[in-house]
Write an enzyme that holds these catalytic residues in place. Structure first.
Site, PDB file in Angstrom:
ATOM      1  N   HIS A   1       0.806  -1.220   0.000  1.00  0.00           N
ATOM      2  CA  HIS A   1       0.000   0.000   0.000  1.00  0.00           C
ATOM      3  C   HIS A   1       0.841   1.272   0.000  1.00  0.00           C
ATOM      4  O   HIS A   1       0.557   2.193   0.771  1.00  0.00           O
ATOM      5  CB  HIS A   1      -0.914   0.023   1.241  1.00  0.00           C
ATOM      6  CG  HIS A   1      -1.956  -1.043   1.265  1.00  0.00           C
ATOM      7  ND1 HIS A   1      -2.724  -1.308   2.388  1.00  0.00           N
ATOM      8  CD2 HIS A   1      -2.383  -1.892   0.311  1.00  0.00           C
ATOM      9  CE1 HIS A   1      -3.571  -2.294   2.114  1.00  0.00           C
ATOM     10  NE2 HIS A   1      -3.371  -2.670   0.863  1.00  0.00           N
TER      11      HIS A   1
HETATM   12  C1  LIG Z   1       0.029  -7.465  -4.641  1.00  0.00           C
HETATM   13  C2  LIG Z   1      -0.906  -6.384  -4.208  1.00  0.00           C
HETATM   14  C3  LIG Z   1      -1.964  -6.698  -3.357  1.00  0.00           C
HETATM   15  C4  LIG Z   1      -2.845  -5.702  -2.950  1.00  0.00           C
HETATM   16  N1  LIG Z   1      -3.971  -6.048  -2.267  1.00  0.00           N
HETATM   17  C5  LIG Z   1      -4.932  -5.115  -2.043  1.00  0.00           C
HETATM   18  C6  LIG Z   1      -6.204  -5.488  -1.536  1.00  0.00           C
HETATM   19  O1  LIG Z   1      -6.499  -6.664  -1.324  1.00  0.00           O
HETATM   20  N2  LIG Z   1      -7.107  -4.496  -1.306  1.00  0.00           N
HETATM   21  C7  LIG Z   1      -6.834  -3.187  -1.543  1.00  0.00           C
HETATM   22  O2  LIG Z   1      -7.676  -2.335  -1.272  1.00  0.00           O
HETATM   23  N3  LIG Z   1      -5.631  -2.808  -2.039  1.00  0.00           N
HETATM   24  C8  LIG Z   1      -4.700  -3.749  -2.341  1.00  0.00           C
HETATM   25  N4  LIG Z   1      -3.532  -3.390  -2.929  1.00  0.00           N
HETATM   26  C9  LIG Z   1      -3.259  -1.966  -3.131  1.00  0.00           C
HETATM   27  C10 LIG Z   1      -4.045  -1.324  -4.273  1.00  0.00           C
HETATM   28  O3  LIG Z   1      -4.252  -2.239  -5.317  1.00  0.00           O
HETATM   29  C11 LIG Z   1      -3.289  -0.087  -4.745  1.00  0.00           C
HETATM   30  O4  LIG Z   1      -3.157   0.821  -3.669  1.00  0.00           O
HETATM   31  C12 LIG Z   1      -3.971   0.641  -5.889  1.00  0.00           C
HETATM   32  O5  LIG Z   1      -4.244  -0.244  -6.948  1.00  0.00           O
HETATM   33  C13 LIG Z   1      -3.089   1.784  -6.372  1.00  0.00           C
HETATM   34  O6  LIG Z   1      -3.768   2.494  -7.358  1.00  0.00           O
HETATM   35  P1  LIG Z   1      -3.049   3.644  -8.193  1.00  0.00           P
HETATM   36  O7  LIG Z   1      -4.052   4.166  -9.147  1.00  0.00           O
HETATM   37  O8  LIG Z   1      -2.385   4.583  -7.276  1.00  0.00           O
HETATM   38  O9  LIG Z   1      -1.858   2.911  -8.984  1.00  0.00           O
HETATM   39  P2  LIG Z   1      -1.870   1.633  -9.900  1.00  0.00           P
HETATM   40  O10 LIG Z   1      -3.148   0.902  -9.804  1.00  0.00           O
HETATM   41  O11 LIG Z   1      -0.626   0.898  -9.611  1.00  0.00           O
HETATM   42  O12 LIG Z   1      -1.831   2.234 -11.376  1.00  0.00           O
HETATM   43  C14 LIG Z   1      -0.741   2.885 -11.952  1.00  0.00           C
HETATM   44  C15 LIG Z   1      -0.808   2.645 -13.447  1.00  0.00           C
HETATM   45  O13 LIG Z   1       0.069   3.533 -14.118  1.00  0.00           O
HETATM   46  C16 LIG Z   1       0.816   2.822 -15.093  1.00  0.00           C
HETATM   47  N5  LIG Z   1       2.073   3.564 -15.275  1.00  0.00           N
HETATM   48  C17 LIG Z   1       3.036   3.756 -14.356  1.00  0.00           C
HETATM   49  N6  LIG Z   1       4.026   4.509 -14.873  1.00  0.00           N
HETATM   50  C18 LIG Z   1       3.670   4.811 -16.134  1.00  0.00           C
HETATM   51  C19 LIG Z   1       4.288   5.560 -17.159  1.00  0.00           C
HETATM   52  N7  LIG Z   1       5.450   6.191 -16.969  1.00  0.00           N
HETATM   53  N8  LIG Z   1       3.657   5.642 -18.358  1.00  0.00           N
HETATM   54  C20 LIG Z   1       2.453   5.029 -18.557  1.00  0.00           C
HETATM   55  N9  LIG Z   1       1.824   4.305 -17.599  1.00  0.00           N
HETATM   56  C21 LIG Z   1       2.428   4.204 -16.402  1.00  0.00           C
HETATM   57  C22 LIG Z   1       0.997   1.460 -14.478  1.00  0.00           C
HETATM   58  O14 LIG Z   1       1.360   0.497 -15.431  1.00  0.00           O
HETATM   59  C23 LIG Z   1      -0.358   1.233 -13.831  1.00  0.00           C
HETATM   60  O15 LIG Z   1      -1.273   0.688 -14.746  1.00  0.00           O
HETATM   61  C24 LIG Z   1      -2.627  -4.357  -3.360  1.00  0.00           C
HETATM   62  C25 LIG Z   1      -1.572  -4.044  -4.214  1.00  0.00           C
HETATM   63  C26 LIG Z   1      -0.731  -5.041  -4.660  1.00  0.00           C
HETATM   64  C27 LIG Z   1       0.381  -4.695  -5.607  1.00  0.00           C
END
Ligand SMILES: Cc1cc2nc3c(=O)[nH]c(=O)nc-3n(C[C@H](O)[C@H](O)[C@H](O)COP(=O)(O)OP(=O)(O)OC[C@H]3O[C@@H](n4cnc5c(N)ncnc54)[C@H](O)[C@@H]3O)c2cc1C
Length: 577
Positions: free
Chosen positions: A500
């Site tokens: 997280h």
């Molecule tokens: C293994 C794991 C288990 C988890 N379990 C849970 C759970 O059970 N419940 C829960 O609530 N949360 C869980 N989480 C946490 C939750 O999934 C994340 O906090 C959330 O998905 C983050 O969202 P975000 O939009 O910040 O980033 P992300 O969902 O990571 O999205 C970022 C996106 O940007 C893209 N990107 C990055 N850099 C670039 C670039 N330079 N150019 C183009 N694209 C780019 C990436 O490829 C990705 O698709 C878990 C996370 C992981 C990894």
């Protein structure tokens, strides 16, 4: 692809997928989504084996710096940090637990100067996304139907899973809906699942609207730089697709949703970040901001594993029978529908929590299976255990029945950072969470561990002959077994992330020198650029972060629509699509 769009959005993860959907609702606004990864696959649909997505091509495969105060049992004292590199982002890798966190967290955000982010402000945005398929939960007034994201209760449970709820009651905690009126208590969790299979934000928010003519998505496209004009207005995103450079111009705004590691990396590569750090790397400074600071993460300690009666838990061998595979494929049922093996969650209060309010400081993840249930094929690799720890602590339990009760530290005081390693967008940044560097963190975790041990000793679990693994944690043998000192040593040895990371582009008031974005998520010191993902959280929320990231996506979309007068804003409770 066009040369110019109204909105250019980077990253199609938990927040970004929502934004792409909502901004393109207005047919007169053109939207480009730039995503570094491709499309999820059938394996990622199977909840029980969520962890197999880690270290695959769908994972950025980050690794932290060696830790001084934690991770002693991990190879090179580093923590492996999976992040989704795929449309849907980390929602394709995650364990699917649907938790919104505590209303007090959001009220605290507002108290810090973030107008519009109190619980009463954000609650409607949780409801907006939600399509809850469980009538039991719909009755309490805290859930909605009709949104894009399906939320459901796994259609399978084991007697041990049900024992967890009984154990909670025997410990004085009610069986609750942690997203309902009371958070403190025990629960069989709901997940972001549809008919028993993973429902990523890609499936929920992007797939149904891919046909929109005004929404273009470029996959396998790595954003490498934001270009600013002389007035410091963000004008274009440079990206590379199969190493071929492209540029996309934005008429109105650029929105970064690349996650808590990649968003600060991209900002810093573009000249937005701490001046001394950027200058040191020869990057021209556009805006001097504390980008990459304030890194926070949730950790648990994996030291609390228990033997249980033969054939009572979920092992790899028993889960993957032909019958179970067919049951999952044809009806979305059976043990493969369990959320990464997490059958129970609980929110509890240690002696450090303020018990006058409902604001628990420890979350418990209960797994009906030991980390060794797969014979070391997945869990060992994905946790990065050092050989000595694996051989002395885990190997005696290979393939055996077991269960794990893991305490998660909800409000860590330790703070880390993300920095550029080099000026290449292809090089992973330096990630240092500084786990357990604040003494309060280890003290709270020790209290959480004691509680978990008590849970295992309730009649509910004694009926399954639960017993802590007897092997001492390597490196902690010199402490009296299960004393506070021993538990603290265990927490510092088996220190696991629950994935997280947040906080690296902190949201704060105009006057907050530690803030990177304002409460409308506009990057300070420049124009035409917002950040909307896990990185904006000023303090980590006291729960899992996926639902809050979707909420951030919903909320920023409305703010952007309000700015530009495009598209319908929310005006009530039932307004999913
Ligand atoms: C293994 C794991 C288990 C988890 N379990 C849970 C759970 O059970 N419940 C829960 O609530 N949360 C869980 N989480 C946490 C939750 O999934 C994340 O906090 C959330 O998905 C983050 O969202 P975000 O939009 O910040 O980033 P992300 O969902 O990571 O999205 C970022 C996106 O940007 C893209 N990107 C990055 N850099 C670039 C670039 N330079 N150019 C183009 N694209 C780019 C990436 O490829 C990705 O698709 C878990 C996370 C992981 C990894």
């Amino acid at each position: 692809m066009l040369e110019c769009y109204d909105f250019v959005s980077v990253g199609g993860g938990s927040s970004g997928a929502v934004i792409a959907n909502r901004l393109s609702e207005d047919q007169s606004a053109s939207v480009l989504l730039i995503e570094a990864g491709g499309i999820e696959n059938e394996v990622s649909d199977i909840p029980l084996i969520a962890a197999t997505m880690q270290l695959s091509p769908l994972d950025w495969q980050y690794v932290t710096e060696p830790q001084d105060a934690a991770c002693f049992g991990m190879s090179d004292r580093r923590s492996l940090w999976p992040r989704g590199k795929v449309l849907g982002g980390s929602s394709v890798l995650n364990y699917m637990l649907y938790v919104r966190a505590s209303p007090h967290d959001y009220d605290e955000w507002e108290r810090l100067g973030n107008y519009g982010w109190s619980w009463k402000d954000v609650f409607p945005y949780f409801l907006k996304s939600e399509d809850n398929r469980d009538p039991v939960f719909l009755k309490n007034g805290y859930h909605a139907t009709g949104g894009y994201m399906t939320i459901s209760t796994p259609p399978y449970s084991t007697p041990l899973g049900r024992a967890f709820i009984k154990a909670g009651i025997q410990m004085g905690y009610p069986n609750v809906d942690v997203n309902g009126p009371t958070m403190s208590g025990f629960m069989i969790p709901q997940g972001t699942t549809r008919r028993g299979a993973r429902c990523s934000t890609s499936k929920a928010f992007v797939k149904p609207v891919r046909h929109r003519k005004n929404l273009h998505i470029t996959l396998y496209s790595l954003a490498t730089k934001i270009h600013f004009d002389h007035h410091k207005r963000a004008r274009a995103v440079q990206f590379e697709r199969f190493k071929v450079p492209h540029i996309a111009y934005a008429r109105r705004e650029i929105i970064l949703s690349a996650g808590a590691i990649n968003t600060p990396q991209l900002l810093m590569l573009s000249g937005v970040g701490p001046a001394h750090h950027l200058s040191h790397l020869g990057i021209k400074v556009i805006s001097d901001l504390p980008v990459g600071q304030n890194l926070q993460d949730h950790i648990y300690t994996g030291a609390l594993n228990f033997q249980v009666s033969p054939e009572s838990s979920v092992t790899h061998e028993r889960a993957f029978t032909l019958k179970n595979v067919m049951s999952f494929l044809t009806a979305g049922k059976g043990p493969l529908s369990l959320l990464g093996g997490v059958e129970g969650i609980a929110f509890i209060n240690t002696k450090f929590a303020n018990r006058t309010i409902d604001h628990p400081d420890i979350e418990i993840h209960y797994l009906t299976g030991a980390p060794t249930a797969d014979g070391g094929q997945v869990f060992r690799r994905t946790q990065g255990f050092a050989d000595e720890l694996w051989e002395r602590f885990y190997i005696p339990h290979l393939y055996k029945d077991g269960m794990s009760i893991f305490p998660v530290l909800l409000r860590p005081k330790s703070r880390g950072f993300v920095k550029l390693r080099t000026v290449s967008p292809y090089d992973p940044p330096v990630i240092d969470p500084k786990y357990l560097t604040h003494p309060h963190d280890v003290r709270t975790l020790v209290e959480g561990m004691k509680f978990c041990i008590s849970v295992s000793q309730t009649p509910a679990f004694k009926a399954f002959h639960s017993k802590l693994w007897p092997e001492p944690i390597p490196g902690c043998e010199h402490y009296k077994a299960w004393s506070d000192e021993y538990l603290a040593c265990s927490a510092r040895t088996i220190t696991n992330t629950i994935y997280h990371p947040v906080g690296t582009c902190k949201m704060g008031s105009k006057w907050d020198p530690t803030a990177v974005v304002d409460p409308e998520l506009r990057v300070k010191g420049v124009a035409g650029l917002r950040v909307a993902d896990a990185s904006i959280m000023p303090n980590i929320v006291s729960g899992n972060t996926n639902a809050p990231c979707m909420m951030i996506g919903e909320k920023i979309s409305d703010m952007i629509k309000k700015t530009w007068g495009t598209g319908p804003l929310h005006n009530g409770r039932q307004w999913g699509r």
